[in-house]
Design an enzyme around this catalytic site. Structure first.
Site, PDB file in Angstrom:
ATOM      1  CE  LYS A  26      -0.154  14.752   9.552  1.00 50.73           C
ATOM      2  NZ  LYS A  26      -1.076  13.973  10.683  1.00 50.73           N
ATOM      3  NE  ARG A  96      -2.155  17.685  13.222  1.00 49.96           N
ATOM      4  CZ  ARG A  96      -2.317  19.041  13.293  1.00 49.96           C
ATOM      5  NH1 ARG A  96      -1.266  19.541  13.407  1.00 49.96           N
ATOM      6  NH2 ARG A  96      -3.566  19.330  13.354  1.00 49.96           N
ATOM      7  N   GLY A 105      -4.656   4.207  13.340  1.00 50.79           N
ATOM      8  CA  GLY A 105      -4.458   3.395  14.383  1.00 50.79           C
ATOM      9  C   GLY A 105      -3.583   3.898  15.187  1.00 50.79           C
ATOM     10  CG  MET A 107      -0.919   9.776  20.032  1.00 50.97           C
ATOM     11  SD  MET A 107       0.313  10.697  20.489  1.00 50.97           S
ATOM     12  CE  MET A 107       0.274  12.056  19.213  1.00 50.97           C
ATOM     13  NE  ARG A 352      -4.389  13.698   3.557  1.00 52.02           N
ATOM     14  CZ  ARG A 352      -4.710  13.066   4.618  1.00 52.02           C
ATOM     15  NH1 ARG A 352      -4.118  12.304   5.477  1.00 52.02           N
ATOM     16  NH2 ARG A 352      -6.172  13.374   5.274  1.00 52.02           N
ATOM     17  CG  HIS A 468     -13.402 -24.651 -11.030  1.00 49.89           C
ATOM     18  ND1 HIS A 468     -14.808 -24.249 -10.904  1.00 49.89           N
ATOM     19  CD2 HIS A 468     -13.208 -24.898 -12.332  1.00 49.89           C
ATOM     20  CE1 HIS A 468     -15.379 -24.662 -12.196  1.00 49.89           C
ATOM     21  NE2 HIS A 468     -14.353 -24.827 -13.039  1.00 49.89           N
ATOM     22  CB  SER A 776       2.004 -19.983 -22.639  1.00 53.46           C
ATOM     23  OG  SER A 776       1.073 -19.142 -22.076  1.00 53.46           O
ATOM     24  CB  CYS A 843      -1.447 -17.955 -20.010  1.00 51.70           C
ATOM     25  SG  CYS A 843      -0.979 -19.720 -19.719  1.00 51.70           S
ATOM     26  CE1 TYR A 863       0.620 -14.525 -24.181  1.00 54.10           C
ATOM     27  CE2 TYR A 863       2.338 -14.573 -26.053  1.00 54.10           C
ATOM     28  CZ  TYR A 863       1.458 -15.362 -25.173  1.00 54.10           C
ATOM     29  OH  TYR A 863       1.343 -16.695 -25.189  1.00 54.10           O
TER      30      TYR A 863
END
Lengths: 890, 890
Positions: A26, A96, A105, A107, A352, A468, A776, A843, A863
């Site tokens: 802010k 603020r 949560g 002030m 914002r 699983h 892998s 993987c 990859y």
């Protein structure tokens, strides 16, 4: 001398938006807006460093702070032409909080600070508007009393209601100035009674009280909980923004509103917002009066006839529209604004980055890039890959009324409703009758696959994010909530207990797999729709990626889904999943029950044609893309049933005595199956299994290559810890390749590699690479072994571990970089040292997790491979990782 | 040009004993003896390189070999004055295999090679001794036929018996020259019939046949099996020794014998051996004639009146006694000799280090050092640490007739006889009645501890070298055979099936824990006796060590035994073992069944005084030596019973409903307990357990310090993977330390450290060391996790793995240096980098394994810790490791 306080306003601007970590979001944005000439009421920001100092020094401020605040305050007085605590022309302030990240949560706001009995009286006299002044004063006392002095705000509301009752009126605004002055007296009395001290009349005392309350609220329980849930470090701290008040409630030439520079829901490039004439900011949000649309267009779409801001205050609207353009150009992003009009003058109170739906985010990013506001790279970087999940699955209607009866882990995204069904067989049966089914199990096992496939969603009482149920559900794209510990399932009586609630087989449930929540009954859903922007962004992302993206898939349906999502091959085909079909499990069990190699071979001969057909189907779908096939991995007992009756059935099917079947099952039982007789250990004990699978692969290659694109199988030896294990499997595989090539007269290429899923494999990767043409990284099992955590059992302590800050994130969800990551890096380094052209991929489930994908980029993998429904996420995350890697290099 | 053939003899000696790997043990020693002037018949050695060449080149010899052999043969001819294949004065040869290590199972010897119809006739004519010549010829055909041509040797023996029957005689030596010549004819016929080709008449063809048979036998099944069992690499290969024959059977001025330079059984410094007049070497060994003692002293002790060699051939004996002295001085070790006397001339056919009992090894080493033959360091280096086990436990009488009915793993050394007992309770009961008991279980669990303690020996059907049974048995010094897979135990009917044998509860068994064998009935035992030499060697070893040696112990009995064996502290006190006593398990289960912290605290309050007393006892015994105490480690379900009836009992004891007890037990059940809710995860979930244990430790410290040496507790946090886990435990521990110090007014020192037993802990050891003042490498679990092998389940594939050469040694017995060792080294390096004075030790089972102790030295550990009965082994192995480390540096 350290700088603690940063002024903003027309005459002086110490900060800007880049100083977010020091000034909070802010504060940084207020300074930024002021510095580019937008009309921001002057003020100053007390930095997050003060917060750190406060907590590191026993709740004391830096010595210089008092003087710095006073100096900054003088600047505000000069710019506004009013004096703090002055009795005739008092400066009023808002205070603020403002952390680096948005922090519900804490002030939030104290308005109208600086009012006391004397300044109120003076201001009432000088403005001639006692009603406005005492209304502001009573609001101030209520807010200050509530957040600074911890007086229950209900007491103030009761007093207000009493007053209205006494006066016989219904609306606050009907109270007169005298009424409100009297109410102020009562409010002060409430404060004295409740707090034990009088409401402070000294404005400077008020100011320090409010500042202190902001810092104190950084450590309140709600803030701590929020930070934990959102991975925000406590060290960040909060800033405090002190700013001159402007009033949107001083008459009909005043207004207040909030706006988005584009539609946050669809992303459409239309100015979007709401406002109220003669109101304070809270009124727009609080919903006491119905806010009005900002633009004429919006009003027309809504079909109302109350004036939009564009019509009611055309000059102000034009200024605001200019601000919109300025801010979008300046920030290069869709903004969420707050503004106030005081006596026909526009003030900007906040800007914002605007929150938006996943769909809007895509549209905005593409549009802005095409409008030239941002580059394509910026467009790609701006998107949260995880949010794409929303676009691929049905989700709960955000407006649906919901009350969760149980919570578990968000194991597989999407929402589903269906009737509670407790067995896989029943799920299949009901689904075949057209019913929508939620399969509810203690946990799932490979025997449940057909039921999971038939179900609309899956709910388990046990198991983590990589149980699983979770893994299979993600692969299938089925919503899943796993590890809902409150559930107790009594299968025999067909009852699911959920705390006090007793649910019966056949009752209807809805699950939200993205939130990990369970609801009674059927909730409204929103169906997914993939916009053109999705394809455009994916195309841009693909152009930026270094790493390829493959998928983990073994069924034709999954393989097709993954290709549609852009998978560039299969990175993990788990062959064991192919053995659970009802016609195959019999042959599989025959093999397990066989007492000798000949008996095993007989059963394997039955499996060969089925397995070959599996591979033919996959090769055809992947038409020439690489397909990594993992040899049989789980311990054999996973293919056996648990109950005595089922075992008798198996014995009959396999043609052995029940006694022998029981003995065999007993012998196969293991204390720690995860570390047992599985993976390549099976191939080494029973080479004929490896031979059958290899033959099935090569025969399928020969068959498909004869008519279409030649498949490139990559045969993966699982759970190797030594080079020798791969060498032994290699001999079996190569013998089959040679045989099939001779039989068919075809030649084909293939690779033999291994899964790096044991610490030893990573530590000795140089040795393994002598036998393996690819690695892998199986980071699921690597996490289990490196951290010594069974993913099936982790639920009992993982929550406590995250709460205690031991693992910030579940290491099965996002790769543990210090431990598992170190092994992956060692594996990469040693593997490449020994075989420079080795192919390297991942993987594990981490292959679809954005943070882990960033790690994979830094580790230099070729990859990543993930569930079909995570392929788009992986494509985007891989692009972002590549862009970040390049920018960090330059 | 490469050298393939090495001559030895008077005129030329190409090799020496240091070339063992090239020439084999036998060849090297023949060359060595020849080179120091001892009377060795001339010959040559074909090197092991030829064997390697043979197997690497499709069973072909190097091109140069033929010529080299011929050249070497000429040298033999020159030295002996006879000619190979000459018809009047033929050179006869012996051909023997000779690998680097002794290798039973290979082709051993062919004697008298060079005889054929013509050389035999010529030799008979020139010596005038047809009987001797044809006896030699028929022996040659039999040996050659058997080992080179694969003719069943029984056929030759039958023919010999037939001949004796025909002649009506009983003793071979009564056959005449004519008889034997006729027998040679029949032998040749047998060869032709059986082998399909004639017995070769060309001596050169005979020679190459014998050489080829030696190389071929390197890969026969018996040799392969022997190598596997004795960790001999196949690459070593064998050499072939070709040597001129000498004959001890040419008349009464001939003899042959074997000797040890000292008594191999007791180590006494007395010449020891046997001989026969007019005999060949085999006759001494074969036992057809009873061999005679070498010395007069031995004859007198034996009480016989047949002449010793000393008396029968005093000159030869004097020469031989000189050889004895020469060889002992030369080799600095007790030798095992073979000699032959041909016509009053002594020939040395072999020398090698003599095999000896553990006791003899000790005595010889000490004596030789004291005689100045070797240094103390050499004495220490020469002993096999593992052999000390024999000295500490009763062993089977080597002369006892034995036939194993089952085989398992040699889990804990020593032998024991007792009656089969199937439950721990019954074992305790029978033992209390004075019966000797063998506890026979499928596997053991902590609930069986009292029964294991009561038993004379333990036999399990499941579990490896580090299974519960094995670890506990070693700790207690109880003989144990684990994983005897042939056993099937029917507890209900009290029957143990062992193949076809059916054993009943109450039958008597004997187990040999050093061999892993099981016998029916009671076998004779030899009781251990620790000689003075043991203490002397241990004293020398202690002076050479770098690493301290501690013990793993939690009972006073174990702690006392370990101190008597020289332990310098406790390296691992497993506190969970203290909770299984019948009076404690109740409180423990109450704690587990408690539904909240208050309930748990109540149960812990009962455990506190008992636990405190445990520590008092240990601290008193260890009087000031360090004691590493590991906090509760196993998952809680290990403390719960398995059957429904027992669970009901637990419920009653804990004062909860059976239903609740069942639910709690169900919730605690884990898929992979090894990777489950255990170790410090318990302390983090239930801080009150950690607090109770810490308090018990500190209260015990205060109590013992008040009257005796101040204990130095080292509190060990188990299964940590992160620094934060240790930090959390540290806070709990320090709070208790502070409280007890305040309460008692005493101050005491203590350390807090951790067990490195997860790969992540080793990889992040720098972080962990910030919280840990010591590391103890728990290489049991580190092996399980790094290699992904559950030690409880490994039996199903570990044998196949060793057969396939995947792990040369069971990695739970000897540390896997490439994998687990790499983690230990990383842990050491990173731990010291972050905390230079960190204390580093090992407490896994590897701490008592000599090979692993060598690794620990190289890794730079400060101490090893092992079972009490392995402490002497560790002291010796640590000394050897330190000496080797120093010598490799210089």
């Amino acid at each position: 001398m350290e700088k603690w306080v940063y002024s903003f306003g027309k005459s002086r601007c110490d900060g800007d938006a880049s100083m977010r970590s020091l000034l909070g979001g802010k504060g940084g944005n207020l300074a930024e807006m002021a510095s580019i000439g937008l009309p921001v009421p002057p003020g100053f920001t007390i930095s997050t460093d003060v917060c750190a100092h406060y907590y590191n020094n026993d709740h004391c401020y830096p010595d210089a702070l008092k003087a710095d605040v006073e100096t900054a305050l003088q600047l505000v007085e000069q710019e506004t032409g009013s004096i703090f605590a002055d009795e005739t022309n008092p400066l009023l302030l808002s205070v603020r909080s403002g952390a680096r990240a948005s922090m519900p949560g804490m002030m939030d706001t104290v308005l109208n600070l600086g009012l006391n009995d004397k300044t109120a009286a003076g201001l009432a006299a000088s403005t001639g508007d006692a009603r406005f002044v005492y209304d502001s004063y009573r609001r101030f006392i209520q807010m200050y009393g509530d957040v600074v002095m911890e007086v229950d705000h209900g007491l103030f509301e009761d007093a207000l209601e009493d007053m209205k009752l006494k006066r016989g009126i219904f609306v606050d605004t009907d109270l007169s100035g005298d009424d409100l002055e009297q109410l102020v007296g009562e409010y002060k009395k409430i404060v004295t009674e409740e707090a034990g001290i009088d409401f402070p009349q000294d404005p400077m005392e008020q100011l320090w009280g409010a500042i202190g309350a902001v810092f104190a609220s950084w450590m309140n329980q709600r803030a701590i909980t929020y930070r934990r849930l959102n991975d925000i470090p406590a060290e960040w701290g909060t800033a405090v923004n002190v700013q001159a008040m402007v009033f949107g409630n001083k008459g009909n030439d005043c207004a207040t509103g909030v706006a988005f520079t584009r539609n946050p829901s669809t992303g459409e490039n239309l100015f979007y917002g709401e406002y109220l004439i003669n109101a304070q900011g809270e009124d727009v949000v609080a919903g006491i009066r119905t806010p009005l649309p900002l633009t004429r267009h919006a009003r027309e779409v809504a079909g109302t006839d109350v004036a939009s801001l564009e019509e009611a205050m055309p000059e102000i609207f034009t200024q605001l529209a200019d601000v919109r353009t300025t801010l979008e150009r300046h920030y290069g992003d869709m903004q969420d604004l707050e503004f106030t009009v005081q006596q026909n003058k526009l003030y900007m109170l906040q800007t914002r980055s605007g929150k938006r739906t996943a769909e809007a985010a895509l549209t905005i990013a593409v549009d802005m890039a095409e409008e030239g506001l941002i580059t394509k790279q910026e467009a790609v970087m701006r998107l949260d890959p995880a949010s794409l999940d929303q676009l691929l699955h049905p989700t709960l209607d955000p407006s649906a009324d919901r009350h969760a009866i149980a919570r578990g882990l968000p194991a597989s995204p999407g929402a589903a409703s269906g009737i509670i069904t407790l067995t896989a067989d029943m799920a299949e049966k009901r689904a075949s009758q057209g019913q929508s089914v939620i399969l509810v199990r203690l946990e799932t096992s490979p025997e449940d696959i057909h039921g999971m496939h038939a179900a609309a969603g899956i709910l388990t009482a046990r198991g983590g994010m990589t149980s699983h149920a979770a893994v299979v559900a993600r692969g299938m794209g089925r919503p899943c909530v796993s590890g809902a510990g409150e559930l107790r399932i009594d299968s025999q009586r067909g009852i699911v207990y959920c705390g006090d609630v007793e649910l019966k087989d056949g009752d209807t449930l809805t699950i939200d797999g993205a939130a990990g929540e369970v609801y009674l009954g059927t909730l409204d859903m929103v169906q997914p729709s993939l916009s053109g922007a999705f394809e455009i962004i994916m195309g841009w992302a693909d152009g930026m990626r270094d790493m390829a993206v493959r998928t983990n898939a073994e069924t034709p349906a999954d393989a097709e889904a993954a290709r549609a999502f852009g998978a560039e091959g299969i990175g993990l085909c788990r062959t064991e999943h192919m053995f659970f079909d009802s016609d195959r499990i019999i042959a599989m069990r025959e093999m397990i029950m066989a007492v000798d190699t000949a008996g095993r071979q007989l059963a394997l001969d039955k499996l060969l044609p089925m397995q070959r057909q599996d591979f033919v189907a996959l090769f055809e779908i992947m038409s020439g893309l690489p397909v990594t096939i993992r040899l049989l991995d789980p311990p054999l007992h996973e293919f056996l049933p648990h109950s005595e009756e089922e075992l008798a059935e198996v014995a009959q099917q396999a043609g052995v005595s029940v006694d022998l079947a029981r003995q065999r099952a007993l012998r196969l039982r293991e204390s720690n199956p995860m570390l047992g007789h599985r993976g390549c250990r099976l191939a080494i004990s029973y080479p004929e299994i490896c031979a059958m699978q290899s033959r099935a692969i090569f025969e399928a290659v020969a068959k498909v290559a004869a008519t279409g694109a030649a498949p490139i199988p990559e045969i993966m030896v699982p759970l190797a810890a030594t080079a020798r294990e791969i060498e032994i499997c290699r001999q079996i595989i190569e013998a089959e390749a040679h045989a099939v090539q001779t039989e068919t007269g075809q030649t084909f290429t293939y690779l033999i590699g291994t899964m790096i899923e044991l610490p030893r494999a990573a530590l000795c990767a140089d040795q393994l690479a002598e036998q393996a043409e690819f690695f892998s990284f199986g980071t699921n099992d690597l996490t289990q072994t490196a951290l010594g955590i069974s993913r099936d059992d982790a639920a009992s302590f993982m929550h406590a571990y995250q709460d205690a800050g031991i693992y910030a994130v579940d290491p099965f969800v996002s790769i543990d970089i210090d431990g598992v990551g170190a092994l992956v890096k060692l594996g990469v380094e040693k593997g490449r040292a020994s075989r420079p052209d080795i192919k390297l991929g991942i993987c594990g489930e981490h292959g679809g997790d954005p943070a882990s994908i960033h790690f994979c980029q830094s580790a230099g993998l070729d990859y990543v491979s993930c569930s079909p429904f995570r392929v788009p996420i992986a494509r985007l995350a891989a692009a972002q990782a590549a862009v970040m890697a390049k920018s960090s290099k330059t």
